[in-house]
Design a protein around this motif. Structure first.
Motif, PDB file in Angstrom:
ATOM      1  N   ARG A 127       2.302  13.416  10.306  1.00 28.79           N
ATOM      2  CA  ARG A 127       2.048  12.151  11.009  1.00 28.79           C
ATOM      3  C   ARG A 127       3.344  11.360  11.154  1.00 28.79           C
ATOM      4  O   ARG A 127       3.506  10.582  12.110  1.00 28.79           O
ATOM      5  CB  ARG A 127       1.022  11.321  10.233  1.00 28.79           C
ATOM      6  CG  ARG A 127       0.613  10.034  10.937  1.00 28.79           C
ATOM      7  CD  ARG A 127      -0.170   9.081  10.035  1.00 28.79           C
ATOM      8  NE  ARG A 127      -1.345   9.664   9.405  1.00 28.79           N
ATOM      9  CZ  ARG A 127      -2.209   8.968   8.680  1.00 28.79           C
ATOM     10  NH1 ARG A 127      -2.025   7.653   8.490  1.00 28.79           N
ATOM     11  NH2 ARG A 127      -3.260   9.550   8.123  1.00 28.79           N
ATOM     12  N   TRP A 128       4.279  11.555  10.225  1.00 24.44           N
ATOM     13  CA  TRP A 128       5.510  10.770  10.197  1.00 24.44           C
ATOM     14  C   TRP A 128       6.744  11.606  10.551  1.00 24.44           C
ATOM     15  O   TRP A 128       7.842  11.312  10.084  1.00 24.44           O
ATOM     16  CB  TRP A 128       5.672  10.124   8.826  1.00 24.44           C
ATOM     17  CG  TRP A 128       4.564   9.166   8.516  1.00 24.44           C
ATOM     18  CD1 TRP A 128       4.407   7.892   8.991  1.00 24.44           C
ATOM     19  CD2 TRP A 128       3.418   9.411   7.686  1.00 24.44           C
ATOM     20  NE1 TRP A 128       3.251   7.330   8.507  1.00 24.44           N
ATOM     21  CE2 TRP A 128       2.612   8.231   7.699  1.00 24.44           C
ATOM     22  CE3 TRP A 128       2.990  10.502   6.929  1.00 24.44           C
ATOM     23  CZ2 TRP A 128       1.424   8.131   6.991  1.00 24.44           C
ATOM     24  CZ3 TRP A 128       1.795  10.397   6.232  1.00 24.44           C
ATOM     25  CH2 TRP A 128       1.026   9.224   6.261  1.00 24.44           C
ATOM     26  N   ARG A 143       9.768   9.785  11.530  1.00 29.90           N
ATOM     27  CA  ARG A 143      10.444   9.012  10.477  1.00 29.90           C
ATOM     28  C   ARG A 143      10.912   9.929   9.340  1.00 29.90           C
ATOM     29  O   ARG A 143      11.149   9.468   8.232  1.00 29.90           O
ATOM     30  CB  ARG A 143       9.490   7.938   9.938  1.00 29.90           C
ATOM     31  CG  ARG A 143       9.113   6.872  10.958  1.00 29.90           C
ATOM     32  CD  ARG A 143       7.960   6.001  10.469  1.00 29.90           C
ATOM     33  NE  ARG A 143       8.249   5.338   9.209  1.00 29.90           N
ATOM     34  CZ  ARG A 143       7.349   4.644   8.507  1.00 29.90           C
ATOM     35  NH1 ARG A 143       6.106   4.528   8.966  1.00 29.90           N
ATOM     36  NH2 ARG A 143       7.680   4.086   7.361  1.00 29.90           N
ATOM     37  N   TRP A 144      11.042  11.213   9.630  1.00 29.66           N
ATOM     38  CA  TRP A 144      11.327  12.206   8.596  1.00 29.66           C
ATOM     39  C   TRP A 144      12.577  11.868   7.801  1.00 29.66           C
ATOM     40  O   TRP A 144      12.603  11.943   6.572  1.00 29.66           O
ATOM     41  CB  TRP A 144      11.459  13.583   9.236  1.00 29.66           C
ATOM     42  CG  TRP A 144      11.257  14.719   8.291  1.00 29.66           C
ATOM     43  CD1 TRP A 144      12.219  15.518   7.726  1.00 29.66           C
ATOM     44  CD2 TRP A 144      10.000  15.204   7.791  1.00 29.66           C
ATOM     45  NE1 TRP A 144      11.647  16.462   6.918  1.00 29.66           N
ATOM     46  CE2 TRP A 144      10.285  16.288   6.937  1.00 29.66           C
ATOM     47  CE3 TRP A 144       8.669  14.828   7.975  1.00 29.66           C
ATOM     48  CZ2 TRP A 144       9.279  16.998   6.278  1.00 29.66           C
ATOM     49  CZ3 TRP A 144       7.682  15.529   7.326  1.00 29.66           C
ATOM     50  CH2 TRP A 144       7.992  16.604   6.495  1.00 29.66           C
ATOM     51  N   GLU A 199       2.498   4.383   2.861  1.00 36.06           N
ATOM     52  CA  GLU A 199       1.686   4.075   4.028  1.00 36.06           C
ATOM     53  C   GLU A 199       0.177   4.133   3.772  1.00 36.06           C
ATOM     54  O   GLU A 199      -0.596   3.561   4.548  1.00 36.06           O
ATOM     55  CB  GLU A 199       2.043   5.034   5.169  1.00 36.06           C
ATOM     56  CG  GLU A 199       3.502   5.000   5.585  1.00 36.06           C
ATOM     57  CD  GLU A 199       3.903   3.660   6.184  1.00 36.06           C
ATOM     58  OE1 GLU A 199       3.026   2.954   6.729  1.00 36.06           O
ATOM     59  OE2 GLU A 199       5.104   3.306   6.100  1.00 36.06           O
ATOM     60  N   PHE A 217       5.539   8.981   1.951  1.00 34.81           N
ATOM     61  CA  PHE A 217       4.705   8.333   2.961  1.00 34.81           C
ATOM     62  C   PHE A 217       3.271   8.137   2.479  1.00 34.81           C
ATOM     63  O   PHE A 217       2.611   7.160   2.844  1.00 34.81           O
ATOM     64  CB  PHE A 217       4.732   9.130   4.263  1.00 34.81           C
ATOM     65  CG  PHE A 217       6.047   9.047   4.993  1.00 34.81           C
ATOM     66  CD1 PHE A 217       6.450   7.861   5.573  1.00 34.81           C
ATOM     67  CD2 PHE A 217       6.890  10.149   5.070  1.00 34.81           C
ATOM     68  CE1 PHE A 217       7.670   7.766   6.233  1.00 34.81           C
ATOM     69  CE2 PHE A 217       8.103  10.075   5.725  1.00 34.81           C
ATOM     70  CZ  PHE A 217       8.501   8.879   6.315  1.00 34.81           C
TER      71      PHE A 217
END
Length: 356
Positions: free
Chosen positions: A301-302, A305-306, A163, A159
């Motif tokens: 933060r994710w 979406r792990w 990201e 990420f």
């Protein structure tokens, strides 16, 4: 009829085991003193606690691998003492009253430095940097990868690159702490995406390992002139910088970046053991005149979406595009030594502690 009998027998066995769980004593590390310099055994006490019977929806796990990570040194100052030590672990389910988490499977979770844990995977809050995750079959790879490339470090790299840096093919990525669990993974993702990758690590052996992973250049920051290394490794300057260490090296790298470069600030391991923050060259001129985007991040933060990150890293691993190395310490009683070891840079790749 046979199927009903088998199911009933199994449920009784699980209930009997869960009743026996009341006699299981978990050992856990409790921080009783804030760290001064390097962590010390005297900063902790090991307690035993008797576990209750597991309830409907809950599981009982037994730790097999515990994680040691640099963030642990920095984060404990935020907790009121005494407090249970934080951290991730891979644990085996040894009793279950949750059909989706059967006995014999493995989970990863932020259970802390403890030997046994009771939790409800669906209702328990996320304690730390990872949700409670039922791990996939990783054979022929070790289950400890649930703490490495298929766990929090792998998702931090995934990420952070996708990201925060969003690199384009042909761009140059610089990475500090490049031989660690996160940095080594970031570099490999960069190569998968078609980037030029240069890394900085603390020994010649680590630099050789980075070149084995496909890094275009690797430099020993303890012996190299950083400005000279940057001119050699990145003649067209740096487009993306993944910062794991902070300190003067970060100021130097950011001064060598291209206009509109992106910086992902993941950590500051160079100062974690310092009682006062070190003085370094100011960053604002580079940030302003090069119009850099600098963003710090935490991987939780994710959390929603792990699985995306784990699946992407699993695919790359199965395709042979991702390699890994582990530093394995042995014994639950050696947790502090392992933490000190990674803060000194003993590890190449992910550091884990095998409980037994």
């Amino acid at each position: 009829m046979l199927k009903q009998l088998s199911t009933s027998t199994l449920f009784c066995a699980i209930r009997a085991y869960s009743n026996a769980a009341g006699k299981i004593k978990a050992r856990k590390y409790v921080l009783t003193k804030y760290f001064q310099g390097e962590p010390k055994k005297s900063d902790f006490r090991i307690f035993e606690e008797e576990l209750p019977e597991i309830k409907d929806g809950e599981i009982l796990t037994e730790a097999e691998y515990l994680s040691v990570d640099p963030y642990m040194r920095a984060y404990m100052i935020g907790y009121k003492l005494p407090t249970d030590m934080i951290g991730g672990q891979v644990a085996k389910i040894i009793a279950s009253r949750n059909d989706q988490y059967p006995v014999g499977k493995y989970v990863a979770g932020s259970f802390g430095w403890r030997t046994h844990t009771i939790c409800n995977p669906k209702s328990s809050p996320y304690l730390g940097f990872m949700p409670i995750t039922l791990l996939p079959d990783m054979s022929p790879h070790p289950i400890s990868l649930g703490l490495g490339v298929l766990g929090m470090p792998g998702n931090t790299a995934y990420f952070g690159v996708k990201e925060i840096l969003y690199p384009k093919a042909g761009e140059t990525i610089a990475i500090t702490g490049a031989a660690g669990a996160v940095g080594s993974h970031v570099g490999q993702i960069g190569k998968i995406l078609g980037c030029r990758v240069i890394g900085f690590a603390g020994t010649d052996e680590k630099c050789e390992y980075l070149q084995e992973l496909g890094f275009d250049h690797a430099f020993n920051y303890k012996t190299a002139n950083i400005k000279t290394a940057l001119r050699e490794g990145a003649p067209n300057r740096i487009d993306c910088y993944f910062d794991n260490v902070g300190g003067e090296i970060s100021s130097t790298i950011m001064g060598h970046m291209n206009k509109y470069g992106r910086v992902a600030v993941c950590g500051s391991i160079s100062s974690y053991n310092d009682t006062a923050l070190p003085k370094v060259t100011i960053l604002q001129p580079s940030i302003v005149f090069k119009e850099l985007k600098v963003e710090g991040f935490l991987v939780n933060r994710w959390l929603d979406r792990w699985d995306e990150g784990i699946k992407a890293n699993m695919n790359w691993l199965q395709e042979g595009k991702i390699k890994y190395q582990e530093k394995v310490y042995n014994g639950f009683d050696n947790m502090v030594e392992a933490l000190v070891g990674i803060l000194r840079g003993e590890n190449t790749g992910k550091a884990v502690v095998k409980v037994k």
